[in-house]
Design an enzyme around this catalytic site. Structure first.
Site, mmCIF file in Angstrom:
data_model
loop_
_atom_site.group_PDB
_atom_site.id
_atom_site.type_symbol
_atom_site.label_atom_id
_atom_site.label_comp_id
_atom_site.label_asym_id
_atom_site.label_seq_id
_atom_site.Cartn_x
_atom_site.Cartn_y
_atom_site.Cartn_z
ATOM 1 N N SER A 118 -23.222 -0.630 -21.793
ATOM 2 C CA SER A 118 -22.917 0.790 -21.700
ATOM 3 C C SER A 118 -23.872 1.628 -22.541
ATOM 4 O O SER A 118 -24.298 2.712 -22.126
ATOM 5 C CB SER A 118 -21.469 1.035 -22.133
ATOM 6 O OG SER A 118 -21.092 2.374 -21.905
ATOM 7 N N GLU B 28 -6.921 2.670 -22.704
ATOM 8 C CA GLU B 28 -7.300 1.254 -22.763
ATOM 9 C C GLU B 28 -6.141 0.403 -23.271
ATOM 10 O O GLU B 28 -5.098 0.922 -23.676
ATOM 11 C CB GLU B 28 -8.496 1.056 -23.709
ATOM 12 C CG GLU B 28 -9.819 0.738 -23.029
ATOM 13 C CD GLU B 28 -9.845 -0.611 -22.312
ATOM 14 O OE1 GLU B 28 -8.813 -1.313 -22.298
ATOM 15 O OE2 GLU B 28 -10.892 -0.967 -21.765
ATOM 16 N N ARG B 29 -6.370 -0.907 -23.225
ATOM 17 C CA ARG B 29 -5.414 -1.849 -23.805
ATOM 18 C C ARG B 29 -5.459 -1.759 -25.330
ATOM 19 O O ARG B 29 -6.487 -1.417 -25.905
ATOM 20 C CB ARG B 29 -5.751 -3.270 -23.352
ATOM 21 C CG ARG B 29 -5.576 -3.501 -21.856
ATOM 22 C CD ARG B 29 -6.299 -4.762 -21.419
ATOM 23 N NE ARG B 29 -7.747 -4.592 -21.581
ATOM 24 C CZ ARG B 29 -8.576 -5.575 -21.886
ATOM 25 N NH1 ARG B 29 -8.120 -6.783 -22.127
ATOM 26 N NH2 ARG B 29 -9.881 -5.351 -21.982
ATOM 27 N N ASP C 63 -2.056 0.406 -19.000
ATOM 28 C CA ASP C 63 -2.556 -0.566 -18.043
ATOM 29 C C ASP C 63 -2.841 0.156 -16.730
ATOM 30 O O ASP C 63 -1.945 0.768 -16.137
ATOM 31 C CB ASP C 63 -1.508 -1.662 -17.834
ATOM 32 C CG ASP C 63 -1.969 -2.773 -16.913
ATOM 33 O OD1 ASP C 63 -2.953 -2.581 -16.183
ATOM 34 O OD2 ASP C 63 -1.338 -3.847 -16.931
ATOM 35 N N LYS D 249 -15.603 3.705 -14.938
ATOM 36 C CA LYS D 249 -16.982 3.242 -15.096
ATOM 37 C C LYS D 249 -17.025 1.717 -15.138
ATOM 38 O O LYS D 249 -16.413 1.100 -16.008
ATOM 39 C CB LYS D 249 -17.589 3.821 -16.372
ATOM 40 C CG LYS D 249 -19.034 3.427 -16.620
ATOM 41 C CD LYS D 249 -19.594 4.212 -17.804
ATOM 42 C CE LYS D 249 -20.996 3.756 -18.137
ATOM 43 N NZ LYS D 249 -20.993 2.394 -18.745
ATOM 44 N N HIS E 253 -16.035 -2.242 -9.096
ATOM 45 C CA HIS E 253 -16.882 -3.250 -8.439
ATOM 46 C C HIS E 253 -16.430 -4.687 -8.693
ATOM 47 O O HIS E 253 -16.765 -5.574 -7.900
ATOM 48 C CB HIS E 253 -18.348 -3.073 -8.833
ATOM 49 C CG HIS E 253 -18.694 -3.550 -10.210
ATOM 50 N ND1 HIS E 253 -19.901 -4.128 -10.510
ATOM 51 C CD2 HIS E 253 -17.997 -3.531 -11.379
ATOM 52 C CE1 HIS E 253 -19.940 -4.444 -11.791
ATOM 53 N NE2 HIS E 253 -18.799 -4.089 -12.334
#
Length: 352
Positions: A172, A218-219, A243, A258, A262
């Site tokens: 990133s 986020e987690r 989650d 981001k 995919h």
């Protein structure tokens, strides 16, 4: 004389064909042994060889003594890597840093040391070894090898989780600024980075847009390592534990996914996109930051990544039409695709 002249074109054609066959043989045999390159690369990275060469060229014996390795064997590995442009050997047998070796240093902002370690880790290596099983069954064999899906294995605070998180952070860092510059974020409002890792991209977006606020979703295990404590974005961010598969925070003006879609199956993509749809307002925008595969002249990097997606994950690299299909089924519509200077694009969507 006429007989000799008539034979010459045939002989030349045979020589050219023989040369083509010899070249093809060299290529195939070299590719068959291609696994030795990442194996050698992993040796050098784990031993910290790039870092050990910062002060100047050194011999394999010197490097091996410091790293606790066998000198003559290390020499042979470094010589092999030099044939691929990783390190350079001089006439005195000392090895130098090259551009490829520089990016494997641990102390540079553009380092890809962690991704190199992840991509040569057993999680990827063993999955690739059984690619034939994956192709036969139509699903990754990662679960069969390790007993759990990859994202379960890299959850929590263990070594696999730390490696995976560090690798994604490094990747990133090499692309955050150019991606943030490739989209016209609103002058004000809230950006919610969904499964945004330790927050590097969100921090970049907020720093470039001083009136925006941000939420890192986020987690819990990942949020404990967040990198949002930056004076440039002070007071304009918060973290929220959650989650993606369950729900997404409401109230965002811009939602970011981001490098998320995919590596997911179609079913998982629809579940995530459906949750985004429920959280979004009429004027909200969803940004999917992933490669968008062109219809023609597909870049080799996209093809390589696509095979990785089926080897380790359950995902694929998608075309614009495939993104549009996913979005439509989730109640969203594709607005436009924004290119970036790198391999990723920004697929912008809104409520359908």
């Amino acid at each position: 004389m006429s007989d000799d002249r008539s034979e010459q074109p045939g002989q030349a054609e045979q020589a050219q064909q023989a040369a083509r066959i010899a070249g093809a043989i060299r290529q195939v045999l070299g590719d068959s042994l291609g696994y030795l390159y990442p194996a050698a690369l992993r040796v050098a990275v784990r031993a910290g060889i790039p870092d050990r060469l910062v002060a100047g060229p050194r011999t394999a014996e010197e490097l091996a003594a410091e790293a606790g390795l066998h000198g003559p064997f290390l020499y042979r590995v470094l010589r092999f890597l030099a044939t691929r442009g990783v390190f350079r050997e001089d006439g005195a047998g000392a090895f130098h840093l090259t551009p490829a070796a520089q990016v494997l240093r641990s102390d540079v902002p553009y380092s890809v040391r962690s991704p190199a370690l992840l991509f040569t880790d057993e999680m990827y290596w063993k999955s690739a070894e059984r690619l034939e099983d994956t192709v036969r069954e139509g699903t990754t064999v990662f679960d069969d090898i390790f007993g759990i899906p990859l994202f379960d294995r890299v959850d929590g605070d263990g070594a696999p989780a730390e490696l995976f998180s560090a690798a994604l952070d490094s990747l990133s860092a090499t692309e955050e600024s150019s991606i943030a510059d490739s989209y016209g974020f609103p002058a004000s409002g809230t950006v919610i980075d969904l499964a945004g890792g330790t927050g590097g991209f969100l921090r970049t977006v907020l720093a470039k847009n001083p009136k925006l606020r941000g939420i890192l979703f986020e987690r819990a295990a990942v949020l404990r390592r967040h990198r949002l404590d930056d004076p440039a974005v002070a007071g304009r961010w918060e973290t929220t534990t959650g989650d993606l598969y369950e729900s997404v925070p409401p109230g965002g003006d811009v939602y970011v996914l981001k490098r998320i879609i995919h590596d997911k199956s179609r079913a998982d993509c629809l579940r995530i996109l459906g949750n985004c749809r429920k959280a979004m307002g009429d004027d909200s925008r969803l940004l999917i930051v992933d490669a968008v595969v062109p219809r023609e002249d597909v870049p080799p990097g996209a093809v390589l990544s696509d095979v990785l997606m089926l080897t380790v994950f359950e995902g694929k690299e998608r075309t614009e039409d495939e993104f549009a299909s996913l979005l439509e089924e989730a109640g969203l519509r594709l607005l436009r695709v924004h290119p970036t200077p790198g391999s990723l694009s920004i697929t912008e969507a809104a409520i359908g």
